[in-house]
Each structure stands twice: as C-alpha cells, then as structure tokens.
Design an enzyme around this catalytic site. Sequence first.
Site, PDB file in Angstrom:
ATOM      1  CD  GLU A  69      -2.532  -1.703   2.176  1.00 23.45           C
ATOM      2  OE1 GLU A  69      -1.947  -1.402   3.112  1.00 23.45           O
ATOM      3  OE2 GLU A  69      -3.638  -2.207   1.772  1.00 23.45           O
ATOM      4  N   GLY A 116       6.791  -2.289   6.713  1.00 26.14           N
ATOM      5  CA  GLY A 116       8.043  -2.586   6.612  1.00 26.14           C
ATOM      6  C   GLY A 116       8.960  -2.021   7.215  1.00 26.14           C
ATOM      7  CD  GLU A 117      13.001  -0.873  10.630  1.00 27.07           C
ATOM      8  OE1 GLU A 117      12.166  -0.426  11.462  1.00 27.07           O
ATOM      9  OE2 GLU A 117      14.030  -0.113   9.901  1.00 27.07           O
ATOM     10  CB  CYS A 131       2.942   7.185   3.302  1.00 29.53           C
ATOM     11  SG  CYS A 131       3.421   5.877   4.705  1.00 29.53           S
ATOM     12  CG  PHE A 176      11.785   7.050  21.538  1.00 29.60           C
ATOM     13  CD1 PHE A 176      12.943   6.734  21.285  1.00 29.60           C
ATOM     14  CD2 PHE A 176      11.501   7.699  22.750  1.00 29.60           C
ATOM     15  CE1 PHE A 176      13.996   6.630  22.254  1.00 29.60           C
ATOM     16  CE2 PHE A 176      12.277   7.615  23.672  1.00 29.60           C
ATOM     17  CZ  PHE A 176      13.824   7.027  23.391  1.00 29.60           C
ATOM     18  CG  HIS A 177       6.400   4.042  19.278  1.00 27.71           C
ATOM     19  ND1 HIS A 177       5.736   5.178  18.985  1.00 27.71           N
ATOM     20  CD2 HIS A 177       6.441   3.310  18.509  1.00 27.71           C
ATOM     21  CE1 HIS A 177       5.517   5.155  17.661  1.00 27.71           C
ATOM     22  NE2 HIS A 177       6.134   4.027  17.371  1.00 27.71           N
ATOM     23  CB  CYS A 211       5.697  -2.854  16.518  1.00 24.47           C
ATOM     24  SG  CYS A 211       7.258  -2.582  16.196  1.00 24.47           S
ATOM     25  CB  CYS A 261       0.178   5.485  11.134  1.00 18.88           C
ATOM     26  SG  CYS A 261       0.876   7.151  10.691  1.00 18.88           S
ATOM     27  CB  CYS A 308       7.069  -5.739   9.157  1.00 22.90           C
ATOM     28  SG  CYS A 308       8.469  -4.882  10.123  1.00 22.90           S
ATOM     29  CB  CYS A 364       2.510  -2.019  14.090  1.00 22.98           C
ATOM     30  SG  CYS A 364       2.636  -2.053  12.399  1.00 22.98           S
ATOM     31  CB  SER A 397       9.730   6.092   9.905  1.00 31.90           C
ATOM     32  OG  SER A 397       9.305   5.485  11.074  1.00 31.90           O
ATOM     33  CG  ASN A 399      -4.329   5.599  13.466  1.00 36.07           C
ATOM     34  OD1 ASN A 399      -5.196   6.494  13.563  1.00 36.07           O
ATOM     35  ND2 ASN A 399      -3.160   6.088  12.953  1.00 36.07           N
TER      36      ASN A 399
HETATM   37  N1  SAH Z   1       8.919   0.112  10.333  1.00 30.44           N
HETATM   38  C1  SAH Z   1       9.064   1.491  10.490  1.00 30.44           C
HETATM   39  C2  SAH Z   1       8.124   2.404   9.368  1.00 30.44           C
HETATM   40  C3  SAH Z   1       6.812   2.006   9.281  1.00 30.44           C
HETATM   41  S1  SAH Z   1       5.714   2.004  10.584  1.00 30.44           S
HETATM   42  C4  SAH Z   1       9.084   2.148  11.859  1.00 30.44           C
HETATM   43  O1  SAH Z   1       8.630   1.290  12.679  1.00 30.44           O
HETATM   44  O2  SAH Z   1       9.283   3.192  11.966  1.00 30.44           O
HETATM   45  C5  SAH Z   1       5.379   4.087  10.512  1.00 30.44           C
HETATM   46  C6  SAH Z   1       4.910   4.525  11.887  1.00 30.44           C
HETATM   47  O3  SAH Z   1       3.636   4.259  12.120  1.00 30.44           O
HETATM   48  C7  SAH Z   1       5.577   4.175  13.079  1.00 30.44           C
HETATM   49  O4  SAH Z   1       5.978   5.220  14.032  1.00 30.44           O
HETATM   50  C8  SAH Z   1       4.961   3.207  13.641  1.00 30.44           C
HETATM   51  O5  SAH Z   1       4.899   3.124  14.989  1.00 30.44           O
HETATM   52  C9  SAH Z   1       3.359   3.776  13.505  1.00 30.44           C
HETATM   53  N2  SAH Z   1       2.400   2.902  13.972  1.00 30.44           N
HETATM   54  C10 SAH Z   1       2.303   1.726  13.535  1.00 30.44           C
HETATM   55  N3  SAH Z   1       1.024   1.303  13.870  1.00 30.44           N
HETATM   56  C11 SAH Z   1       0.376   2.457  14.274  1.00 30.44           C
HETATM   57  C12 SAH Z   1      -0.883   2.505  14.577  1.00 30.44           C
HETATM   58  N4  SAH Z   1      -1.857   1.371  14.955  1.00 30.44           N
HETATM   59  N5  SAH Z   1      -1.163   3.626  15.196  1.00 30.44           N
HETATM   60  C13 SAH Z   1      -0.576   4.618  15.036  1.00 30.44           C
HETATM   61  N6  SAH Z   1       0.593   4.548  14.729  1.00 30.44           N
HETATM   62  C14 SAH Z   1       1.139   3.358  14.047  1.00 30.44           C
HETATM   63 FE1  SF4 Z   2       6.983  -2.477  13.996  1.00 29.63          FE
HETATM   64 FE2  SF4 Z   2       7.151  -0.610  11.993  1.00 29.63          FE
HETATM   65 FE3  SF4 Z   2       7.392  -3.260  11.462  1.00 29.63          FE
HETATM   66 FE4  SF4 Z   2       5.080  -2.111  12.422  1.00 29.63          FE
HETATM   67  S1  SF4 Z   2       6.122  -1.598  10.321  1.00 29.63           S
HETATM   68  S2  SF4 Z   2       5.884  -4.032  13.175  1.00 29.63           S
HETATM   69  S3  SF4 Z   2       5.881  -0.421  13.643  1.00 29.63           S
HETATM   70  S4  SF4 Z   2       8.822  -1.955  12.735  1.00 29.63           S
END
Ligand code: SAH
Ligand code: SF4
Length: 391
Positions: free
Chosen positions: A115, A194-195, A128, A249-250, A139, A368, A135, A142, A226, A325
Amino acid sequence: MPGTAPITQDFLTIPRKLPEGPVNLVGLTRAQLRETLIAQGTPEKQAKMRAGQIWQWIYQWGVRDFAEMTNLSKAYRAELAKRFVIEMPQVVSRQVSADGTRKYLMRIAGGHEVEVVYIPEADRGTLCISSQVGCTLTCSFCHTGTQKLVRNLTAGEIVGQVMVARDDLGEWPERGAPKNETRLLSNIVLMGMGEPLYNFENVRDAMQIVMDPEGIQLSRRRITLSTSGVVPEIARTAREIGCLLAVSFHATTDEVRDKLVPINKKWNIETLLDALRDYPRLSNSERITFEYVMLKGVNDSDADARRLVQLIKGIPAKINLIPFNEWPGAPYERSDWGRIEAFADIIHKAGYASPIRTPRGEDIMAACGQLKSATERARNARRESPAEART
Ligand code: SAH
Ligand code: SF4
C-alpha cells in the site's frame, strides 16, 4: 555526497552478461544502468552518455516507451525495446478519502501487494511508501507487525511506487518543471509497510534515484525514513542516504518499550539514543523526529512526558505524537484527546515542537498502522467481486 563508494562496490558484483528475459531498467543505479547497457552491447565509450539519456527519459520525463526516446537512433531504440522494459508496480485499486488522501494498492512481482498513501496538505504533498511486504518485527500496536514478512521490495519496486503516484497525480514536468514547493508530490516518507533499515541497500538505491538531480529530483531534506531502531544501520543511513530520520520511540522505559517495540530487547533505549545523537552531525540534518504513539494508560502519563524530555536532552528533536489508530483485535486504545494535549504541552514547554499528527484517510484505512487491514479488506472485496475493485 553520501553513498557513492558503496554503490560502486554493489554493481561490481553484477556480471557483464544479461539474464534471460527482459531486464527492467527501473531501479538500477546510474552505474548499474551503464553496466547493463554494456552487457547488452552498447560500446563502452558511449555507455555513460546513453545511460544518462535513458535516465533522463525515464526519471525526468516519465517516458515508458523506448520509441519516444527521440535523441537515440531508431535502430538503438528498437534494440533497447527487445532487451529491456520500463516497468512499475501495477495499480490494483485506488481509493480517495473524504480528506483527499489517496490510497493505492499496488501489485508487485509474485502477486504481492503493498500500500502507498498520498497525503495532500496546504504546503506539501507527502507520499508514504513501503519497503517490505509485511514486516519481520512484531510491534504490538502495529497491524503490519501481525503480518509475516513476505519479502523485501527491490529498488525498482520502491522507486516505482513514487513513479506510479506521479502518474496518477499527472505530475511529470514539462520543460521548466515546478520547484519542490509547488509540486503535488513534494515529500516522501518511508513509513508504510516494513522496516526500511532491514532492506537497506534497496531503500538506499531507490532514494538515490529519487534524489538524483537529473530525475525526480527530490531533496534529501524532503525524504524521511522511519525506523523502529535498527541501531547498526543508523550511521550508514546518515552517510549513504543523508535523508531526515524518524524513530519509532513510543516508550520511555525499556520495560514498556520491550513490549511495544520488541527490537528494543536487542538495542535498548540507551543504545538507540547514542546512535541518534550522532545522526544530525553525520547527515548534516537539523533534527530527528521522535514518533510517539499515544496508547491509553500504557505510555501517556505526565511522568512519561517528563522522562521523554530528559531522555532526548541534547538531541535536536521534534516529537510527533500519533493518536493510536485502531484496527480489528488491537490490544490497545487511543489516549483521550485531553491526555494527548496535556502530554504535548509538557514537551512543548520543555522547548520541543510536539505536533499531534491528525489521522489522515481513516475512512479508507490509510492511517499509520492500519495498512495490513486495508490490504486484506481489498483482497476480500476482490474475491467477492473481481471486476469492481480494479481501476
Ligand atoms: N517500520 C518503520 C516504518 C513503518 S511504521 C517504523 O516502525 O518506524 C510508521 C509509523 O507508524 C511508526 O512510527 C509506527 O510506530 C507507527 N504506527 C504503527 N502502527 C500504528 C498504529 N496502529 N497507530 C498509530 N501509529 C502506528
Ligand atoms: Fe514495528 Fe514498523 Fe514493523 Fe510495524 S512496520 S511492526 S511499527 S517495525
């Protein structure tokens, strides 16, 4: 200029013989393009110039048909068309949100789908993009993280997302192209699926192509990568891409971050902060964005806000607060609005910008962390009605 030496090393591994079947030119670095032309039979003396011409057609003018490359001889164009293709991901569906956000489902080789989300704002238009299908990280907040990694995207598939979006926005420039500020697609964020730092070389090559002055020409300051915190690749990102960095960071204690962003068990908060401290100097960029998802009762207290300020002391930073979200079955809830504002206020008073990210495109599940659910929904819809979901 960051990144030139490793690119040379990469292309040296490419044999001077073309593989069977047509080769896609999209996603090759300049050096790789030149090598590929030589392997096809272009005389070495001419290859650099030819590569430059073809490069401009593809990336500056958005041309997809060799026949239109009018500064090359007819015979050479026909030869190119026999051996090469200029191929991008296929748009499977395109949805436009009430707020103007566009979400594309794009199909790549192997039938996989990623996407891509376009977010128009008053002063910019941000795309984006995704770097992997799924991934490997998990997390817990996510939705992408609940989908197993299928594969890394190639450089062509990454830059292809940008090209397809430009097609849809009708933004291949006429001569005298608009400057960055007036472009519809002016910024890129690697915040999709993805990372990106687990697919470093392909992301780097794709961003080098996007930044090239004779092509799409986006400044490195308009690209934000990111990462969840892949510490060993952070200095390399500064040197070889030089874009802006955002970090997921979170949390403000290792105990909580271990749960939210499990990569923290490998590289904890202190190790991550050490790597981040060097980033602005190495990349010659101004500040790092700290992304902080607001989860009710988990990481959103005043004490968390104060700890966050203490932790990032000395790092030029902006803190982007992301209201969580929700997705089906998610184990968390979004913090209340008042809580988010109180949190933002503490950070703001400590001297940091603390914008609260307005969720965009929620009605089309483009916000996100919602990306996996969107894919699955579209897939189900296609199963039910194959014709309708196509554009
Ligand atoms: N993998 C990378 C980039 C993709 S995620 C990373 O983790 O940074 C992009 C952003 O969306 C990250 O900051 C992630 O923590 C955030 N994110 C993931 N799931 C989310 C959710 N359900 N609500 C809000 N932000 C979220
Ligand atoms: Fe974590 Fe980013 Fe992968 Fe989602 S896309 S699982 S936030 S590393």
